[in-house]
Scaffold this motif. Structure first.
Motif, mmCIF file in Angstrom:
data_model
loop_
_atom_site.group_PDB
_atom_site.id
_atom_site.type_symbol
_atom_site.label_atom_id
_atom_site.label_comp_id
_atom_site.label_asym_id
_atom_site.label_seq_id
_atom_site.Cartn_x
_atom_site.Cartn_y
_atom_site.Cartn_z
ATOM 1 N N PRO A 98 0.449 -0.982 0.326
ATOM 2 C CA PRO A 98 0.245 0.066 0.115
ATOM 3 C C PRO A 98 0.762 1.562 0.159
ATOM 4 N N ASP A 99 2.151 1.132 0.495
ATOM 5 C CA ASP A 99 2.933 2.519 0.581
ATOM 6 C C ASP A 99 3.908 2.636 -0.079
ATOM 7 N N VAL A 100 3.774 2.184 -1.644
ATOM 8 C CA VAL A 100 4.705 2.192 -2.890
ATOM 9 C C VAL A 100 3.823 3.322 -3.750
ATOM 10 N N PRO A 101 4.941 4.336 -3.260
ATOM 11 C CA PRO A 101 4.043 5.529 -4.305
ATOM 12 C C PRO A 101 4.366 5.672 -5.719
ATOM 13 N N TRP A 102 5.362 4.838 -6.771
ATOM 14 C CA TRP A 102 6.108 5.126 -7.418
ATOM 15 C C TRP A 102 5.023 3.850 -8.518
ATOM 16 N N LEU A 103 4.727 4.980 -9.741
ATOM 17 C CA LEU A 103 3.626 4.213 -10.380
ATOM 18 C C LEU A 103 4.517 3.992 -11.772
ATOM 19 N N THR A 104 4.355 2.546 -12.368
ATOM 20 C CA THR A 104 4.791 2.316 -14.305
ATOM 21 C C THR A 104 4.768 2.726 -15.230
ATOM 22 N N LEU A 105 5.303 3.468 -16.064
ATOM 23 C CA LEU A 105 4.273 4.247 -17.112
ATOM 24 C C LEU A 105 4.869 3.298 -18.020
ATOM 25 N N ALA A 106 4.456 3.432 -19.319
ATOM 26 C CA ALA A 106 4.556 2.547 -20.586
ATOM 27 C C ALA A 106 4.419 3.308 -21.554
ATOM 28 N N ALA A 107 4.815 3.467 -22.821
ATOM 29 C CA ALA A 107 4.868 4.771 -23.484
ATOM 30 C C ALA A 107 5.326 4.514 -24.948
ATOM 31 N N LEU A 108 5.071 4.323 -25.470
ATOM 32 C CA LEU A 108 4.862 4.399 -27.481
ATOM 33 C C LEU A 108 6.233 5.452 -27.436
ATOM 34 N N VAL A 109 7.560 4.896 -28.351
ATOM 35 C CA VAL A 109 8.511 5.990 -28.658
ATOM 36 C C VAL A 109 8.686 5.615 -30.058
ATOM 37 N N PRO A 110 8.418 6.676 -31.294
ATOM 38 C CA PRO A 110 8.193 6.410 -32.641
ATOM 39 C C PRO A 110 10.152 6.823 -32.585
ATOM 40 N N LEU A 111 10.344 5.431 -33.139
ATOM 41 C CA LEU A 111 11.959 5.976 -33.843
ATOM 42 C C LEU A 111 12.400 5.887 -34.966
ATOM 43 N N PRO A 112 12.714 6.710 -35.626
ATOM 44 C CA PRO A 112 12.993 7.296 -36.840
ATOM 45 C C PRO A 112 13.335 6.454 -37.987
ATOM 46 N N GLY A 113 12.496 6.397 -38.887
ATOM 47 C CA GLY A 113 13.296 5.224 -40.547
ATOM 48 C C GLY A 113 12.596 3.636 -39.485
ATOM 49 N N LEU A 114 11.943 3.434 -38.208
ATOM 50 C CA LEU A 114 11.747 2.458 -38.408
ATOM 51 C C LEU A 114 9.842 2.504 -37.589
ATOM 52 N N ASP A 115 9.936 2.153 -36.766
ATOM 53 C CA ASP A 115 8.258 1.695 -35.938
ATOM 54 C C ASP A 115 8.490 2.221 -34.467
#
Length: 279
Positions: free
Chosen positions: A94-111
Protein backbone atom coordinates in the motif's frame (compact mmCIF):
# COMPACT_ATOMS: atom_id res chain seq x y z
CA UNK A 1 19.30 4.58 -19.34
CA UNK A 2 17.84 4.28 -15.86
CA UNK A 3 18.58 6.32 -12.74
CA UNK A 4 17.01 6.55 -9.31
CA UNK A 5 17.20 10.30 -8.63
CA UNK A 6 16.85 10.00 -4.80
CA UNK A 7 14.16 12.72 -4.72
CA UNK A 8 15.30 15.95 -3.04
CA UNK A 9 17.56 14.51 -0.38
CA UNK A 10 21.13 15.61 0.10
CA UNK A 11 22.41 18.59 -1.84
CA UNK A 12 19.59 18.42 -4.39
CA UNK A 13 20.63 21.45 -6.43
CA UNK A 14 24.22 20.27 -6.88
CA UNK A 15 23.06 16.74 -7.66
CA UNK A 16 20.58 18.02 -10.27
CA UNK A 17 23.32 20.03 -11.98
CA UNK A 18 25.57 16.97 -12.07
CA UNK A 19 22.82 14.74 -13.48
CA UNK A 20 21.94 17.32 -16.13
CA UNK A 21 25.58 17.68 -17.20
CA UNK A 22 26.00 13.94 -17.48
CA UNK A 23 22.77 13.57 -19.46
CA UNK A 24 24.09 16.13 -21.92
CA UNK A 25 27.33 14.18 -22.23
CA UNK A 26 25.79 10.71 -22.51
CA UNK A 27 22.95 11.86 -24.81
CA UNK A 28 20.63 8.91 -24.09
CA UNK A 29 17.56 8.35 -26.27
CA UNK A 30 15.38 6.70 -23.62
CA UNK A 31 15.60 7.46 -19.90
CA UNK A 32 13.70 6.06 -16.93
CA UNK A 33 13.83 8.07 -13.70
CA UNK A 34 12.71 6.86 -10.29
CA UNK A 35 12.10 8.76 -7.05
CA UNK A 36 11.92 12.02 -8.96
CA UNK A 37 9.76 14.97 -7.90
CA UNK A 38 7.68 16.74 -10.57
CA UNK A 39 9.68 19.98 -10.37
CA UNK A 40 12.97 18.11 -10.72
CA UNK A 41 12.25 16.70 -14.18
CA UNK A 42 12.50 20.00 -16.15
CA UNK A 43 15.81 20.79 -14.47
CA UNK A 44 17.30 17.39 -15.21
CA UNK A 45 16.42 17.41 -18.93
CA UNK A 46 17.04 21.12 -19.62
CA UNK A 47 19.16 21.51 -22.73
CA UNK A 48 19.28 17.77 -23.45
CA UNK A 49 16.62 17.72 -26.18
CA UNK A 50 14.70 15.08 -24.24
CA UNK A 51 10.90 15.11 -23.89
CA UNK A 52 9.84 14.32 -20.33
CA UNK A 53 6.69 13.02 -18.66
CA UNK A 54 6.28 12.66 -14.89
CA UNK A 55 3.71 10.30 -13.42
CA UNK A 56 1.98 13.28 -11.81
CA UNK A 57 1.03 14.48 -15.31
CA UNK A 58 -0.78 11.24 -16.09
CA UNK A 59 -2.21 9.81 -12.87
CA UNK A 60 -5.80 10.39 -11.81
CA UNK A 61 -4.77 10.47 -8.14
CA UNK A 62 -1.50 11.02 -6.31
CA UNK A 63 -0.22 7.95 -4.44
CA UNK A 64 0.66 8.43 -0.77
CA UNK A 65 4.09 9.84 0.03
CA UNK A 66 4.66 10.93 -3.58
CA UNK A 67 5.23 14.50 -2.42
CA UNK A 68 8.14 13.25 -0.30
CA UNK A 69 9.60 10.34 -2.25
CA UNK A 70 8.70 11.40 -5.75
CA UNK A 71 7.52 9.16 -8.54
CA UNK A 72 8.46 7.68 -11.91
CA UNK A 73 9.27 9.71 -15.02
CA UNK A 74 10.47 9.05 -18.53
CA UNK A 75 12.41 11.18 -20.99
CA UNK A 76 12.77 10.33 -24.67
CA UNK A 77 14.68 11.76 -27.62
CA UNK A 78 11.52 11.80 -29.74
CA UNK A 79 8.06 12.86 -28.52
CA UNK A 80 6.29 9.89 -26.94
CA UNK A 81 2.72 9.10 -26.05
CA UNK A 82 1.83 7.43 -22.77
CA UNK A 83 -0.02 4.18 -23.45
CA UNK A 84 -0.83 3.27 -19.85
CA UNK A 85 -0.06 4.18 -16.25
CA UNK A 86 0.02 1.16 -13.95
CA UNK A 87 -0.55 1.53 -10.23
CA UNK A 88 1.38 -1.30 -8.59
CA UNK A 89 0.02 -0.73 -5.12
CA UNK A 90 -2.22 -3.30 -3.49
CA UNK A 91 -3.15 -4.71 -0.13
CA UNK A 92 0.34 -6.22 0.03
CA UNK A 93 2.08 -3.00 -1.11
CA UNK A 94 0.00 0.00 0.00
CA UNK A 95 2.91 2.40 0.54
CA UNK A 96 4.60 2.25 -2.87
CA UNK A 97 4.21 5.75 -4.35
CA UNK A 98 5.87 4.98 -7.68
CA UNK A 99 3.70 4.25 -10.69
CA UNK A 100 4.80 2.38 -13.81
CA UNK A 101 4.74 4.32 -17.08
CA UNK A 102 4.38 2.62 -20.45
CA UNK A 103 5.03 4.86 -23.46
CA UNK A 104 5.17 4.37 -27.20
CA UNK A 105 8.20 6.09 -28.73
CA UNK A 106 8.62 6.48 -32.51
CA UNK A 107 12.11 5.53 -33.69
CA UNK A 108 13.11 7.36 -36.88
CA UNK A 109 12.90 5.14 -39.95
CA UNK A 110 11.48 2.25 -37.99
CA UNK A 111 8.34 1.90 -35.87
CA UNK A 112 7.17 2.69 -32.39
CA UNK A 113 8.92 0.94 -29.52
CA UNK A 114 7.25 0.23 -26.19
CA UNK A 115 9.26 1.74 -23.32
CA UNK A 116 8.23 0.63 -19.81
CA UNK A 117 9.57 2.37 -16.69
CA UNK A 118 8.72 0.50 -13.46
CA UNK A 119 9.71 0.83 -9.82
CA UNK A 120 9.00 -2.23 -7.68
CA UNK A 121 8.48 -2.57 -3.93
CA UNK A 122 11.59 -1.71 -1.97
CA UNK A 123 11.37 -3.68 1.28
CA UNK A 124 13.73 -6.64 1.65
CA UNK A 125 10.83 -8.91 2.66
CA UNK A 126 8.59 -7.77 -0.23
CA UNK A 127 9.51 -10.39 -2.83
CA UNK A 128 5.93 -11.68 -2.94
CA UNK A 129 4.85 -8.14 -3.86
CA UNK A 130 7.58 -7.90 -6.49
CA UNK A 131 6.49 -11.24 -7.96
CA UNK A 132 2.95 -9.90 -8.37
CA UNK A 133 4.31 -6.69 -9.85
CA UNK A 134 6.53 -8.59 -12.30
CA UNK A 135 3.53 -10.57 -13.54
CA UNK A 136 1.68 -7.29 -14.05
CA UNK A 137 4.64 -5.93 -16.03
CA UNK A 138 4.52 -8.86 -18.44
CA UNK A 139 0.77 -8.30 -18.87
CA UNK A 140 1.43 -4.60 -19.50
CA UNK A 141 3.95 -5.51 -22.17
CA UNK A 142 1.49 -7.90 -23.83
CA UNK A 143 -1.21 -5.21 -23.96
CA UNK A 144 0.94 -2.66 -25.79
CA UNK A 145 3.72 -4.67 -27.43
CA UNK A 146 4.92 -3.50 -30.85
CA UNK A 147 6.95 -5.24 -33.56
CA UNK A 148 10.15 -3.76 -32.11
CA UNK A 149 11.43 -5.37 -28.91
CA UNK A 150 10.06 -3.83 -25.73
CA UNK A 151 12.58 -1.95 -23.60
CA UNK A 152 12.04 -1.93 -19.85
CA UNK A 153 14.24 0.08 -17.50
CA UNK A 154 13.97 0.93 -13.84
CA UNK A 155 14.68 0.24 -10.19
CA UNK A 156 13.40 -3.28 -9.48
CA UNK A 157 14.70 -3.38 -5.90
CA UNK A 158 15.69 -7.00 -6.46
CA UNK A 159 18.98 -8.72 -7.22
CA UNK A 160 19.39 -11.05 -10.22
CA UNK A 161 18.68 -14.19 -8.17
CA UNK A 162 15.31 -12.88 -6.91
CA UNK A 163 12.23 -14.67 -8.17
CA UNK A 164 10.83 -11.58 -9.92
CA UNK A 165 14.03 -11.05 -11.93
CA UNK A 166 14.41 -14.76 -12.63
CA UNK A 167 10.85 -14.71 -13.97
CA UNK A 168 11.40 -11.67 -16.18
CA UNK A 169 14.62 -13.15 -17.58
CA UNK A 170 13.06 -16.54 -18.30
CA UNK A 171 14.83 -18.55 -15.60
CA UNK A 172 11.75 -19.57 -13.62
CA UNK A 173 7.98 -19.48 -13.79
CA UNK A 174 5.56 -17.63 -11.51
CA UNK A 175 1.96 -18.76 -10.96
CA UNK A 176 2.31 -21.20 -13.83
CA UNK A 177 3.40 -18.45 -16.23
CA UNK A 178 6.68 -17.58 -17.91
CA UNK A 179 8.19 -14.83 -20.03
CA UNK A 180 11.61 -13.73 -21.22
CA UNK A 181 13.56 -10.48 -21.45
CA UNK A 182 17.30 -10.11 -21.97
CA UNK A 183 19.13 -8.53 -19.02
CA UNK A 184 21.41 -5.98 -20.71
CA UNK A 185 24.01 -6.17 -17.96
CA UNK A 186 24.19 -9.94 -18.19
CA UNK A 187 24.64 -9.67 -21.96
CA UNK A 188 27.24 -6.92 -22.15
CA UNK A 189 28.15 -5.65 -18.68
CA UNK A 190 31.48 -6.19 -16.95
CA UNK A 191 31.84 -7.11 -13.30
CA UNK A 192 29.10 -7.37 -10.68
CA UNK A 193 27.37 -4.14 -11.75
CA UNK A 194 26.24 -3.22 -8.24
CA UNK A 195 23.96 -0.18 -8.33
CA UNK A 196 23.00 0.16 -4.64
CA UNK A 197 26.09 -0.25 -2.53
CA UNK A 198 27.69 0.85 0.69
CA UNK A 199 30.62 2.03 -1.44
CA UNK A 200 28.41 5.02 -2.27
CA UNK A 201 28.24 7.30 0.79
CA UNK A 202 24.82 8.58 -0.36
CA UNK A 203 23.42 5.07 0.10
CA UNK A 204 24.93 4.50 3.54
CA UNK A 205 22.07 6.02 5.54
CA UNK A 206 19.34 3.95 3.90
CA UNK A 207 21.45 0.80 3.93
CA UNK A 208 21.92 1.22 7.66
CA UNK A 209 18.18 1.83 8.08
CA UNK A 210 16.91 -0.98 5.83
CA UNK A 211 19.69 -3.60 5.90
CA UNK A 212 21.86 -2.98 8.95
CA UNK A 213 24.71 -5.11 7.63
CA UNK A 214 28.18 -3.95 6.59
CA UNK A 215 29.45 -4.13 3.03
CA UNK A 216 26.01 -4.36 1.44
CA UNK A 217 26.19 -4.38 -2.37
CA UNK A 218 23.44 -5.34 -4.85
CA UNK A 219 22.54 -4.95 -8.52
CA UNK A 220 18.93 -3.81 -8.43
CA UNK A 221 18.63 -1.42 -11.41
CA UNK A 222 18.10 -2.94 -14.85
CA UNK A 223 17.68 -2.41 -18.55
CA UNK A 224 15.68 -5.34 -19.97
CA UNK A 225 15.12 -6.00 -23.66
CA UNK A 226 12.28 -7.94 -25.27
CA UNK A 227 12.88 -11.50 -26.42
CA UNK A 228 12.83 -12.81 -30.01
CA UNK A 229 10.11 -15.17 -28.84
CA UNK A 230 7.81 -12.16 -28.49
CA UNK A 231 9.30 -10.13 -31.36
CA UNK A 232 9.97 -12.60 -34.15
CA UNK A 233 10.60 -10.04 -36.88
CA UNK A 234 12.83 -7.59 -35.01
CA UNK A 235 15.79 -7.48 -32.67
CA UNK A 236 17.49 -5.21 -30.16
CA UNK A 237 21.10 -6.28 -29.84
CA UNK A 238 22.85 -5.16 -26.65
CA UNK A 239 26.24 -3.80 -27.70
CA UNK A 240 27.45 -2.46 -24.34
CA UNK A 241 26.18 -1.86 -20.83
CA UNK A 242 27.88 0.45 -18.35
CA UNK A 243 27.34 2.03 -14.96
CA UNK A 244 26.74 5.78 -14.86
CA UNK A 245 26.88 8.29 -11.99
CA UNK A 246 29.11 5.81 -10.12
CA UNK A 247 31.80 8.32 -9.19
CA UNK A 248 31.63 11.69 -7.38
CA UNK A 249 32.31 14.90 -9.27
CA UNK A 250 33.95 17.61 -7.16
CA UNK A 251 32.84 15.67 -4.10
CA UNK A 252 29.20 15.42 -5.21
CA UNK A 253 27.51 12.05 -5.70
CA UNK A 254 24.57 12.22 -8.10
CA UNK A 255 22.34 9.80 -6.18
CA UNK A 256 22.27 6.93 -3.73
CA UNK A 257 21.97 4.64 -6.79
CA UNK A 258 24.29 4.24 -9.74
CA UNK A 259 22.65 4.44 -13.14
CA UNK A 260 22.75 1.90 -15.95
CA UNK A 261 23.31 2.81 -19.61
CA UNK A 262 22.84 0.29 -22.43
CA UNK A 263 23.68 0.80 -26.09
CA UNK A 264 21.21 -1.10 -28.26
CA UNK A 265 20.99 -1.70 -31.98
CA UNK A 266 17.29 -1.89 -32.81
CA UNK A 267 15.81 -2.94 -36.11
CA UNK A 268 13.35 -5.00 -38.10
CA UNK A 269 14.86 -8.16 -39.53
CA UNK A 270 15.45 -7.99 -43.25
CA UNK A 271 14.81 -4.23 -43.35
CA UNK A 272 18.36 -3.00 -43.86
CA UNK A 273 20.82 -1.66 -41.26
CA UNK A 274 19.88 -1.51 -37.62
CA UNK A 275 19.41 1.77 -35.79
CA UNK A 276 21.64 2.44 -32.79
CA UNK A 277 19.82 3.67 -29.71
CA UNK A 278 21.20 4.55 -26.32
CA UNK A 279 18.85 3.97 -23.42
Amino acid sequence: MTLNVWNSRGNAAARAALINAELRRLAPDLVAFQEILPDQLPRLVEGTGLHGTHQSQTAATAPPYADRYGGTAIATRWPHRVAEVLDQRGTDAPDVPWLTLAALVPLPGLDEVLFIAPTLSFRLEAEAQRERQALALSDLDARHRTALPTIMAGDFNADPDSACIRYLTGRQSLSGRSTHFHDAWQVAGSGPGHTWTSDNPRAAEDIELLVRQPGHRRRIDYVLVGSPHAHRHACARVRSTLLAFDEPVDGVWASDHYGVVADLEVGLLGEGPLTSERG
